[in-house]
Design a protein around this motif. Structure first.
Motif, PDB file in Angstrom:
ATOM      1  N   GLY A 213       0.806  -1.206   0.000  1.00 34.07           N
ATOM      2  CA  GLY A 213       0.000   0.000   0.000  1.00 34.07           C
ATOM      3  C   GLY A 213       0.843   1.262   0.000  1.00 34.07           C
ATOM      4  O   GLY A 213       0.514   2.244  -0.681  1.00 34.07           O
ATOM      5  N   LEU A 214       1.956   1.268   0.760  1.00 32.62           N
ATOM      6  CA  LEU A 214       2.850   2.423   0.782  1.00 32.62           C
ATOM      7  C   LEU A 214       3.456   2.665  -0.592  1.00 32.62           C
ATOM      8  O   LEU A 214       3.493   3.811  -1.071  1.00 32.62           O
ATOM      9  CB  LEU A 214       3.961   2.206   1.812  1.00 32.62           C
ATOM     10  CG  LEU A 214       5.059   3.276   1.866  1.00 32.62           C
ATOM     11  CD1 LEU A 214       4.488   4.615   2.298  1.00 32.62           C
ATOM     12  CD2 LEU A 214       6.187   2.852   2.807  1.00 32.62           C
ATOM     13  N   GLY A 215       3.919   1.595  -1.232  1.00 28.82           N
ATOM     14  CA  GLY A 215       4.501   1.741  -2.566  1.00 28.82           C
ATOM     15  C   GLY A 215       3.508   2.294  -3.569  1.00 28.82           C
ATOM     16  O   GLY A 215       3.831   3.183  -4.368  1.00 28.82           O
ATOM     17  N   CYS A 216       2.270   1.795  -3.533  1.00 29.98           N
ATOM     18  CA  CYS A 216       1.248   2.273  -4.459  1.00 29.98           C
ATOM     19  C   CYS A 216       0.823   3.701  -4.110  1.00 29.98           C
ATOM     20  O   CYS A 216       0.527   4.504  -4.999  1.00 29.98           O
ATOM     21  CB  CYS A 216       0.038   1.337  -4.434  1.00 29.98           C
ATOM     22  SG  CYS A 216       0.382  -0.323  -5.059  1.00 29.98           S
ATOM     23  N   GLY A 217       0.802   4.024  -2.805  1.00 29.22           N
ATOM     24  CA  GLY A 217       0.473   5.381  -2.405  1.00 29.22           C
ATOM     25  C   GLY A 217       1.492   6.391  -2.896  1.00 29.22           C
ATOM     26  O   GLY A 217       1.136   7.496  -3.336  1.00 29.22           O
ATOM     27  N   ILE A 218       2.772   6.030  -2.845  1.00 29.01           N
ATOM     28  CA  ILE A 218       3.822   6.919  -3.371  1.00 29.01           C
ATOM     29  C   ILE A 218       3.652   7.104  -4.876  1.00 29.01           C
ATOM     30  O   ILE A 218       3.863   8.197  -5.414  1.00 29.01           O
ATOM     31  CB  ILE A 218       5.209   6.357  -3.033  1.00 29.01           C
ATOM     32  CG1 ILE A 218       5.431   6.348  -1.519  1.00 29.01           C
ATOM     33  CG2 ILE A 218       6.313   7.187  -3.701  1.00 29.01           C
ATOM     34  CD1 ILE A 218       6.698   5.662  -1.088  1.00 29.01           C
ATOM     35  N   ALA A 219       3.243   6.031  -5.566  1.00 29.97           N
ATOM     36  CA  ALA A 219       2.957   6.155  -7.002  1.00 29.97           C
ATOM     37  C   ALA A 219       1.816   7.132  -7.235  1.00 29.97           C
ATOM     38  O   ALA A 219       1.821   7.892  -8.215  1.00 29.97           O
ATOM     39  CB  ALA A 219       2.616   4.788  -7.587  1.00 29.97           C
ATOM     40  N   GLY A 220       0.811   7.146  -6.326  1.00 24.43           N
ATOM     41  CA  GLY A 220      -0.272   8.112  -6.443  1.00 24.43           C
ATOM     42  C   GLY A 220       0.224   9.544  -6.309  1.00 24.43           C
ATOM     43  O   GLY A 220      -0.226  10.444  -7.035  1.00 24.43           O
ATOM     44  N   ILE A 221       1.175   9.770  -5.389  1.00 23.52           N
ATOM     45  CA  ILE A 221       1.765  11.108  -5.264  1.00 23.52           C
ATOM     46  C   ILE A 221       2.542  11.467  -6.531  1.00 23.52           C
ATOM     47  O   ILE A 221       2.515  12.613  -6.988  1.00 23.52           O
ATOM     48  CB  ILE A 221       2.677  11.163  -4.025  1.00 23.52           C
ATOM     49  CG1 ILE A 221       1.863  10.952  -2.747  1.00 23.52           C
ATOM     50  CG2 ILE A 221       3.417  12.505  -3.956  1.00 23.52           C
ATOM     51  CD1 ILE A 221       2.691  10.914  -1.481  1.00 23.52           C
TER      52      ILE A 221
END
Length: 308
Positions: A213-221
């Motif tokens: 989830g953290l990795g995908c959240g950073i991709a969202g940023i």
């Protein structure tokens, strides 16, 4: 190639292209940080990482439109709201994907590649059905418009400086989380020895889910930052996924320092070559150079040392 330019012209060109490369470097770092965390810890080849970035871009676009119609007085600072929403939305979708799909495919990297490739096609079609096939762009606040006159011949876009400042902030936060927080210690323990980490009481499944989830959240940023330098479309993420994997492999899997060094070298080389050559030739030369280096040093620029 250089004969038509004076020394001063070359200096200005290299400075301008170097800054353009820094903007590209910012997007690469934000994309590659999340991918390096996921690939380094879980060995998951996430081919849908670009679609998580585009989800963040669409969230930013929707936030921009909503703020303009509902609360226009918030518009000068809407990007900060959009960035938080992009992180939450992409991270939540990533955790859902890990629970529903990825957790069943651990230790099967080729299966994760095929599964996430299929997921990327599904997400592209979903974006096309929901938002339409045409590309969309966000309207930037007035304070992000224009450029800063560094010298008589060098102008630096303000939104580019903002993207770089954002990248520095996110990278610092990620380093703090992974290297100084208690949760980061659990993540690094799972990376080094999953069996022993589980034996001492670490919930490895929960760590995997939150890490994905953290990795995908950073991709969202990264998607929020992407809206400042390009338009958003259903397939825009595929333009960056290959370069992002190249950054991760060249820097060394699971090495965040290597990811940053790799992103900087690739973005600067590609940006400079694109001015003097075509974009396709710049990519070819960059790729051939990286392949040649990897033949000599297959572990990448930096390799994570673990006890065997």
């Amino acid at each position: 190639m250089f004969g038509d330019y004076s020394i001063s012209d070359l200096g200005a060109i290299l400075a301008m292209q170097g800054f353009a490369g820094l903007i590209l470097f910012s997007v690469y770092v934000l994309m590659a940080l999340g991918l390096a965390i996921i690939f380094g810890q879980m060995g998951v080849i996430n081919m849908a990482h670009g679609e998580f970035m585009i989800l963040g871009a669409y969230v930013t676009w929707m936030t921009s439109n909503a703020v303009q119609h509902v609360a226009p007085w918030l518009f000068p600072g809407y990007f900060f709201i959009a960035m938080i929403l992009a992180f939450i939305t992409s991270g939540a979708l990533g955790m859902l994907v890990e629970w529903a799909l990825i957790r069943h495919l651990y230790k099967r990297p080729l299966d994760t590649l095929l599964a996430t490739w299929g997921l990327s096609l599904i997400l592209q079609q979903a974006y096309r059905s929901i938002f339409g096939a045409r590309e969309v762009g966000v309207e930037l606040p007035e304070w992000m418009m224009g450029s800063w006159q560094a010298t008589d011949s060098i102008q630096i876009p303000i939104n580019g400086m903002f993207v770089m400042a954002l990248t520095i902030l996110i990278t610092t936060v990620v380093f703090y989380i992974l290297f100084w927080s208690s949760w980061g210690k659990q993540v690094r323990a799972v990376v080094q020895n999953r069996v022993m980490a589980g034996a001492v009481g670490i919930n490895t499944e929960k760590v995997d889910r939150y890490t994905f989830g953290l990795g995908c959240g950073i991709a969202g940023i990264a998607g929020s930052a992407f809206t400042m330098i390009g338009s958003t479309g259903p397939t825009a993420g595929q333009l960056y996924i290959v370069d992002t994997f190249l950054v991760v492999v060249f820097g060394g899997a699971a090495s965040l320092f290597g990811t940053i060094a790799s992103a900087f070298s690739i973005s600067q080389t590609q940006s400079t070559l694109e001015f003097f050559l075509s974009g396709s030739m710049a990519k070819v030369i960059t790729l051939l150079t990286i392949v040649g280096i990897l033949m000599v040093r297959p572990q990448g620029l930096f390799a994570l040392k673990v006890r065997k």
